[in-house]
Design a protein around this motif. Structure first.
Motif, PDB file in Angstrom:
ATOM      1  N   SER A 240      56.766  25.376  62.456  1.00  0.00           N
ATOM      2  CA  SER A 240      57.963  25.754  63.199  1.00  0.00           C
ATOM      3  C   SER A 240      58.962  26.427  62.255  1.00  0.00           C
ATOM      4  N   SER A 241      59.674  25.622  61.457  1.00  0.00           N
ATOM      5  CA  SER A 241      60.746  26.231  60.653  1.00  0.00           C
ATOM      6  C   SER A 241      60.233  27.166  59.564  1.00  0.00           C
TER       7      SER A 241
ATOM      8  N   LYS B 122      48.991  26.670  65.607  1.00  0.00           N
ATOM      9  CA  LYS B 122      50.016  26.587  66.657  1.00  0.00           C
ATOM     10  C   LYS B 122      51.338  27.069  66.070  1.00  0.00           C
TER      11      LYS B 122
ATOM     12  N   ARG C 154      65.621  24.658  68.980  1.00  0.00           N
ATOM     13  CA  ARG C 154      64.536  25.415  69.641  1.00  0.00           C
ATOM     14  C   ARG C 154      64.358  25.009  71.096  1.00  0.00           C
TER      15      ARG C 154
ATOM     16  N   GLY D 175      56.499  21.268  57.130  1.00  0.00           N
ATOM     17  CA  GLY D 175      56.802  22.070  55.946  1.00  0.00           C
ATOM     18  C   GLY D 175      55.792  23.144  55.608  1.00  0.00           C
TER      19      GLY D 175
ATOM     20  N   CYS E  28      55.108  26.844  66.802  1.00  0.00           N
ATOM     21  CA  CYS E  28      55.929  25.952  67.625  1.00  0.00           C
ATOM     22  C   CYS E  28      57.376  26.425  67.702  1.00  0.00           C
TER      23      CYS E  28
ATOM     24  N   GLY F 229      61.074  16.082  63.816  1.00  0.00           N
ATOM     25  CA  GLY F 229      60.188  17.147  63.337  1.00  0.00           C
ATOM     26  C   GLY F 229      60.965  18.444  63.316  1.00  0.00           C
ATOM     27  N   GLY F 230      60.280  19.515  62.874  1.00  0.00           N
ATOM     28  CA  GLY F 230      60.946  20.815  62.882  1.00  0.00           C
ATOM     29  C   GLY F 230      62.001  20.958  61.814  1.00  0.00           C
TER      30      GLY F 230
ATOM     31  N   SER G 195      67.343  19.840  69.654  1.00  0.00           N
ATOM     32  CA  SER G 195      66.686  20.827  68.791  1.00  0.00           C
ATOM     33  C   SER G 195      67.269  22.220  68.978  1.00  0.00           C
TER      34      SER G 195
ATOM     35  N   GLY H 169      61.084  21.344  58.408  1.00  0.00           N
ATOM     36  CA  GLY H 169      60.518  21.975  57.217  1.00  0.00           C
ATOM     37  C   GLY H 169      60.180  20.993  56.111  1.00  0.00           C
TER      38      GLY H 169
ATOM     39  N   ASP I 242      52.614  14.622  60.642  1.00  0.00           N
ATOM     40  CA  ASP I 242      53.842  15.354  60.346  1.00  0.00           C
ATOM     41  C   ASP I 242      54.620  14.558  59.305  1.00  0.00           C
TER      42      ASP I 242
ATOM     43  N   GLN J  30      52.686  17.276  73.563  1.00  0.00           N
ATOM     44  CA  GLN J  30      52.826  16.805  72.177  1.00  0.00           C
ATOM     45  C   GLN J  30      53.962  15.792  72.155  1.00  0.00           C
TER      46      GLN J  30
ATOM     47  N   ASP K  87      50.115  23.554  62.275  1.00  0.00           N
ATOM     48  CA  ASP K  87      51.240  23.695  63.199  1.00  0.00           C
ATOM     49  C   ASP K  87      52.485  24.016  62.372  1.00  0.00           C
TER      50      ASP K  87
HETATM   51  O1  LIG Z   1      60.784  21.933  66.175  1.00  0.00           O
HETATM   52  C1  LIG Z   1      61.564  21.094  66.607  1.00  0.00           C
HETATM   53  O2  LIG Z   1      62.761  21.351  66.779  1.00  0.00           O
HETATM   54  C2  LIG Z   1      61.070  19.732  66.952  1.00  0.00           C
HETATM   55  C3  LIG Z   1      61.924  18.866  67.609  1.00  0.00           C
HETATM   56  C4  LIG Z   1      61.494  17.613  67.940  1.00  0.00           C
HETATM   57  C5  LIG Z   1      60.218  17.198  67.617  1.00  0.00           C
HETATM   58  C6  LIG Z   1      59.358  18.043  66.955  1.00  0.00           C
HETATM   59  C7  LIG Z   1      59.768  19.312  66.610  1.00  0.00           C
HETATM   60  N1  LIG Z   1      58.927  20.187  65.953  1.00  0.00           N
HETATM   61  C8  LIG Z   1      57.661  19.850  65.422  1.00  0.00           C
HETATM   62  O3  LIG Z   1      57.807  19.460  64.077  1.00  0.00           O
HETATM   63  C9  LIG Z   1      56.649  19.786  63.344  1.00  0.00           C
HETATM   64  C10 LIG Z   1      56.922  20.350  61.981  1.00  0.00           C
HETATM   65  O4  LIG Z   1      57.899  21.320  61.974  1.00  0.00           O
HETATM   66  P1  LIG Z   1      58.189  22.194  60.664  1.00  0.00           P
HETATM   67  O5  LIG Z   1      57.112  23.225  60.581  1.00  0.00           O
HETATM   68  O6  LIG Z   1      58.195  21.288  59.493  1.00  0.00           O
HETATM   69  O7  LIG Z   1      59.515  22.814  60.909  1.00  0.00           O
HETATM   70  C11 LIG Z   1      55.870  20.695  64.221  1.00  0.00           C
HETATM   71  O8  LIG Z   1      54.822  19.904  64.710  1.00  0.00           O
HETATM   72  C12 LIG Z   1      56.713  21.020  65.386  1.00  0.00           C
HETATM   73  O9  LIG Z   1      55.912  21.010  66.526  1.00  0.00           O
END
Ligand SMILES: O=C(O)c1ccccc1N[C@@H]1O[C@H](COP(=O)(O)O)[C@@H](O)[C@H]1O
Length: 210
Positions: A186-187, A5, A36, A165, A7, A140-141, A34, A143, A129, A81, A184
């Motif tokens: 994101s950052s 995924k 995002r 991360g 995100c 989350g999000g 966020s 890193g 997470d 989610q 999954d």
């Molecule tokens: O990404 C975001 O801004 C976010 C905001 C609120 C809740 C979850 C969020 N992201 C989720 O966080 C994890 C891990 O992110 P990362 O890869 O460590 O940056 C991932 O599941 C996103 O869906």
């Protein structure tokens, strides 16, 4: 085979490559704090570009029903989610919306994993997470990654996914060490907070399928 995924997508120019390079799920964040965060109108525009074989995931933090209704209605979400929800709240959301429901379990220690058991019967998947600091604006999000070895020998009560991360350089090792079937990110595929990077998305998806 492990699937992935991507995100926090918020523009067509990064959503389209994520799909083209093989994401199984794409995530839209409905959380104003966020970087995002997407509006309902933007989510609708993005969702219209997503083919049927790719699941659209809405990411929420302790959401009210009104927020969920508008997001589901505008983006035709396939998955909810949920972060920062209790088992009763997850059960109520799943019953009301009838949509596949994932719950994030924040992990720092082995004991934190036990929270997954509370969601049996009320969630379809657990997303492990990294726990963010209490003072952090986001759950989350950020890193942050947790010690993947904590998952070793843990008897998962539900289907699960790994997040926190991950990035193109570490995801292959993460899959090898944890056996995750879904990852999954994101950052780890951004050039700055909220700005997805096509090259990193492609590298991440290549590493997942390698
Ligand atoms: O990404 C975001 O801004 C976010 C905001 C609120 C809740 C979850 C969020 N992201 C989720 O966080 C994890 C891990 O992110 P990362 O890869 O460590 O940056 C991932 O599941 C996103 O869906």
């Amino acid at each position: 085979m492990t699937t992935a995924k991507i995100c926090g997508l918020s523009t067509p120019v990064t959503l389209d490559p994520a799909i083209r390079h093989g994401a199984s799920h794409v995530g839209f964040v409905f959380f104003p704090a966020s970087p995002r965060h997407v509006t309902f109108a933007k989510a609708a525009e993005l969702a219209a570009r997503v083919p049927g074989h790719v699941a659209k995931v809405g990411v929420f933090v302790d959401p009210e029903d009104d927020m969920l209704e508008q997001a589901v209605g505008s983006a035709a979400l396939d998955v909810l989610q949920l972060h920062k929800v209790t088992p009763p709240r997850a059960a109520a959301i799943r019953a009301k919306f009838g949509i596949e429901t994932w719950v994030a379990v924040a992990v720092r220690t082995r004991d934190d994993l036990e929270a997954a058991h509370g969601f049996v019967g009320v969630a379809d998947r657990i997303l492990y997470d990294a726990k963010t600091p209490d003072s952090a604006a986001l759950p989350g999000g950020m890193g942050l990654r947790f010690d993947w070895d904590l998952l070793e020998g843990f008897r998962h009560p539900l289907p699960w996914a790994l997040s926190g991360g991950l990035d193109p350089a570490n995801v292959a090792e993460a899959i090898r060490r944890t056996g995750a079937e879904l990852v999954d990110v994101s950052s780890g595929v951004e050039s700055e907070p909220g700005k997805k990077d096509e090259t990193k998305i492609a590298a991440f998806l290549r590493a997942v399928t390698a």
